[in-house]
Design an enzyme around this catalytic site. Sequence first.
Site: not given
Length: 538
Positions: A473-475
């Site tokens: 979930g880390h863009i």
Amino acid sequence: MANDITADILIIGTGIAGAMAGAKLAQKGLKVAFLESGKRIERYDAVETFWNAKIKVPESAYPNDPTAPHPLTHKIGEYYQQMGPEDFKSTYIKVVGGTTWHWLGTTLRNVPADFKLNSLYGHAVDWPFDYDELEPFYLAAEQEIGVAGDSSEDLGSPRSGDFPMPMIPITYLDKQVGKALEGTKYQLRATPQGRNSVYHAERPECCGNASCIPVCPIQAKYDATVHVLQAEEAGAVVHDQTTATKLNLGADGQIASVDFRRADGSTGTAAGKVVVLAAHGIETPRLLLNSAQEGAENGVANSSDQVGRNLMDHPSKLSWAETAEPVWPFRGPLSTSGIENLRDGDFRKDRAAFRIEIANDGHSWPTGAPLSTASDLAKTGLRGADLDAAIKDATSRQIRISSLVEQSPDAENRVTLDPDKRDANGMPLPRIHFDYSDYTRAGLDAAQRAHDEVFAALGATNVNHSPDIQGAGHIIGTVRMGIDAKSAVVDADLRSFDHRNLFLLGSGTFPTSATANPSLTIAALSLRAVDAIAASAK
């Protein structure tokens, strides 16, 4: 035109980057306006929607809106046009407050070596400044978010001040894991949390609802609506359900205006002395690339051809097992501890670093427990008291850990525009090419070996490793910062090299991914950019 919006500072996006910077700019007396694709939502609606959702994914509290579409974990190919060879799996939502509505709340700092990966280990690139330069802003960001942590604990990132709140107590599960790892190379530590451990900033302390993802029912966990409200109290105006569709250049090459489309189909134009684009690593390059025009034929801010490139995540190794003795998961925030001493070392010459997250959610992520546990046991014929006892025994011994692995920046991992598919606003859907380097894959392999050793120390059995590489979930990446306009999109102040009244905020600007959950660094960078943004508006 009646539709026109004007401001000193026009901010696109109300997530943590835009909201925090916007609040500080408005408090300086500047006229601030936000454009936000998503709508305002009520917390009780999000909680009820989550409870009633048949599929429990991070977006399940936030139904997709055709006029503000976002990717869904369980339908990842609908929004992202995946070109392979690997799928990009991390998602986000579009609402006022952004994806902080469903973030985990872990607020680790990067370690000093993360800023000098090339100088120290000959890999990737350095950041344009070092840890000491960012440290005061880390401290300020912790105050703004309201971080609970143990100020005396050495997590590898030197501190010049204390956390604003005492640490969230570690769970019984944490204690049992820590006890089992005593004397090994794995050091379990309480992780700093962006959630209240005591009543703070007119929000209650965490009471362990254990639904941090997708929604905290009582707002003990920070989300960016805190700073949206602060901005509005200082005079800022939020235009929700209003999607920016194109940045327009003036004759001087600066950003003259921004086209937008509202959810009701009406359109208009907004303008600011300074434009701040804070729409994270997918939507920011998407808008820049969709703004190609005379004078910016490859897209706005893209003379370096770096817009959309170097897309990263924290590819995650997911593992789960059953402990010999009960550890009683499913209590407290989803994670309250981690193994943080694996994030730096000479090994980074050869492979990626990682941190291990210790979870309190049993086998929920990999299997859907505890419902799946009850279902599986019922299928064996157990009923009544026997079934109840079996469920209690099985769920009490469930443990899940995952490693967040550093991903190499790679120019070929990129976001471009799909030539055929568009959303309801007429914007091309994001097309993604994504893969992992040998350096990153070696880090994932090392993480699995570490998981085996942790489970062995616990005497755990029925060990499982997901065969798939998970998204965290880390863009990260796609509009990198640097010191050279030929190889970076923004400078150290997050200002576009090409258009001096354009700033890009968010994790898209990170040159490398490091291993820390990115939200605290996003906040620190945004606070660091405030003075430069304000000066540009004069």
